[in-house]
Design an enzyme around this catalytic site. Structure first.
Site, mmCIF file in Angstrom:
data_model
loop_
_atom_site.group_PDB
_atom_site.id
_atom_site.type_symbol
_atom_site.label_atom_id
_atom_site.label_comp_id
_atom_site.label_asym_id
_atom_site.label_seq_id
_atom_site.Cartn_x
_atom_site.Cartn_y
_atom_site.Cartn_z
ATOM 1 N N GLU A 199 0.852 -1.192 0.000
ATOM 2 C CA GLU A 199 0.000 0.000 0.000
ATOM 3 C C GLU A 199 0.888 1.242 0.000
ATOM 4 O OE1 GLU A 199 -3.453 1.842 2.969
ATOM 5 O OE2 GLU A 199 -1.728 0.765 3.789
ATOM 6 N N LYS A 212 -10.113 -0.047 -1.927
ATOM 7 C CA LYS A 212 -10.325 -0.424 -0.533
ATOM 8 C C LYS A 212 -11.774 -0.175 -0.128
ATOM 9 C CE LYS A 212 -8.270 0.236 4.063
ATOM 10 N NZ LYS A 212 -7.248 0.978 4.835
ATOM 11 N N CYS A 248 -4.279 -3.019 4.064
ATOM 12 C CA CYS A 248 -3.959 -2.547 5.414
ATOM 13 C C CYS A 248 -4.951 -3.034 6.469
ATOM 14 C CB CYS A 248 -3.832 -1.021 5.418
ATOM 15 S SG CYS A 248 -2.910 -0.385 6.847
#
Length: 512
Positions: free
Chosen positions: A264, A326, A383
């Protein structure tokens, strides 16, 4: 039991639970920590139970979430810990009321099970609410090295947490029996807890390839430990990952690599929009003549941005349609709810000048793999999404053959945030039966087998890279099939227990 003893047990139990998680990682102490909490609650008044639960939560979460202090300061750190501890306070209040009033009557032996359901219900609550929830610090995430972790294959994170909470409460019953000099009952309970905790070791975790293998080169480019200022050095981050990839290719000139993986924010400047960035990522892709999975930001929306994972080809362009946005942005980190109010508590909220928008799933990207003469489905998890049960479960149900956890830990300094995340990635590997890569900008990066074993690992704030061949798998584990309904069922049971406790009146058992 005196109030002072209850307070000491609750506070010490919270600190003990902190020690069960990485970086300390003394996982057996989690059972003792829960037992201390349960003992502190038994027969306490309802209000006292809430206070004891909140104290237990603060004693655990303040050190566990220390990385939040390092990243954004003491006010957000304390506020987050205090808010999350409210759910544990509710567990304390309900458990205290249940045991004091004798809610279960002759089924008193089911009180540890009721406590465990309340605990899991509280974990599920704070994993979803408010602002999308915050699932950090669930009991299951302390168990990656334990036999109990294998329950992930069967029922996922909620089932592990249920087992730890149940065994911890039973241990508390045994310790109370020893305190009351019921030696045989106490020792028998202790032996039973140990025996039951070992039982999951017999569950079948399969790491064999089912659909071929894939060879992945991963890079951890590293950056100086400068906290939030890391975000102002986007080109340096990209160049560092390019250089780590080129050095790896030079060290392994004959390696047949199918896919390169960056973390990321490895390319915060979108290579689709910037020629200099495009040249750097193209050079990296050409080093192994393989597609490159990387994290970037998509600023094309007029009202925000997307935290995106995309595939870059050696030809110098993005693979059309191969992108994941995301789905679960982190509140107060990637977007700021109630910005005007939050600014009164910390000016750091203004560092998030453009809010991340939630993408639409599923978490899957199809990548052409030449050696297999087909597309391989990757499950990209960005994440903090690794902490949410539904994201990896959705990925494998949508065909992901292995998982790629792309993360940026640069803002958290030399804390345990990255190793806490690694424990989650290991649990997800066991839960889904998929090989898992955790690739970070600054560490900790790791390669994890489908059975949760760490095959390779990089340390914090070091430049590192590696090549790993992992199995591709397609079978859905029981947790992947039924983890969602199981979680809902546990929530409903927890709700019924809570309702029963709230509506109950004293059955006059005369406990003091």
């Amino acid at each position: 039991m005196s109030t002072a003893r209850r307070v000491i047990l609750a506070g010490a139990g919270g600190l003990a639970l902190f020690l069960a998680f990485p970086d300390v990682g003394w996982w057996p102490i989690a059972f003792l920590a829960v037992s201390m909490f349960y003992m502190a609650l038994r027969d306490a008044r309802t209000r006292s139970g809430f206070g004891l639960g909140w104290l237990f939560g603060m004693a655990f979460l303040l050190p566990h979430l220390w990385w939040a202090y390092v990243a954004v300061g003491w006010i957000p750190w304390v506020a987050l810990s205090a808010a999350e501890s409210i759910a544990i306070g509710l567990v304390g209040a309900l458990t205290a009321r249940m045991t004091r009033l004798g809610t279960l009557g002759r089924l008193v032996w089911l009180e540890p099970a009721a406590f465990a359901l309340l605990w899991v219900g509280a974990e599920q609550l704070r994993s979803a609410w408010p602002f999308g929830g915050f699932p950090w610090g669930r009991l299951a995430f302390s168990m990656a090295d334990s036999p109990v972790a294998r329950l992930a294959w069967l029922g996922g994170v909620p089932l592990i947490s249920l087992a730890v909470a149940l065994l911890g409460a039973i241990l508390g019953v045994g310790l109370l029996a020893l305190r009351e000099r019921s030696v045989i009952q106490g020792l028998a309970t202790l032996v039973a807890v140990i025996a039951i905790a070992i039982l999951p070791i017999g569950l079948p975790l399969d790491g064999r390839a089912q659909n071929g293998e894939i060879t992945v080169a991963w890079a951890q480019g590293n950056l100086a430990n400068e906290g939030l200022d890391s975000f102002s050095r986007a080109r340096e981050v990209t160049d560092n990952h390019r250089d780590a990839t080129l050095a790896l290719a030079q060290a392994h000139p004959n390696a047949a690599v199918d896919l390169i993986m960056w973390p990321e924010n490895a390319s915060d400047i979108d290579p689709r929009e910037d020629a200099e960035t495009a040249a750097a990522v193209t050079e990296a892709a050409q080093a192994f003549n393989a597609p490159l999975l990387l994290g970037t930001n998509d600023y094309t929306p007029v009202n925000g941005r997307y935290n995106t994972s995309l595939v870059w080809l050696p030809s110098g362009q993005a693979l059309p349609g191969a992108a994941y946005r995301k789905q679960q942005p982190a509140a107060f980190a990637e977007y700021i709810p109630m910005r005007s109010i939050a600014r009164r508590f910390s000016s750091a909220v203004d560092r998030v000048s453009v809010d991340v928008l939630p993408g639409e799933g599923p978490a899957r990207i199809e990548v052409p793999i030449t050696s297999l003469d087909r597309d391989v489905t990757v499950g990209p998890i960005i994440c903090f999404e690794v902490a949410y049960d539904w994201v990896p479960r959705q990925a494998v149900r949508e065909g992901a053959e292995f998982l790629a956890v792309q993360t940026n830990n640069a803002t958290f300094g030399a804390t345990a945030e990255s190793t806490q995340q690694l424990a989650m990635s290991r649990i997800r590997a066991m839960e889904t039966g998929r090989a898992t890569f955790q690739v970070s900008t600054v560490g900790v990066s790791a390669v994890i087998s489908p059975t949760g074993r760490v095959i390779d690992r990089a340390e914090l704030f070091t430049r590192d890279a590696g090549i790993a061949t992992v199995p591709l798998r397609t079978t859905l584990t029981p947790a992947s099939h039924w983890g969602g309904p199981l979680a809902v069922g546990l929530e409903l049971l927890a709700g019924l227990v809570a309702l029963g406790v709230l509506l109950s009146r004293s059955r006059g058992r005369g406990r003091s």
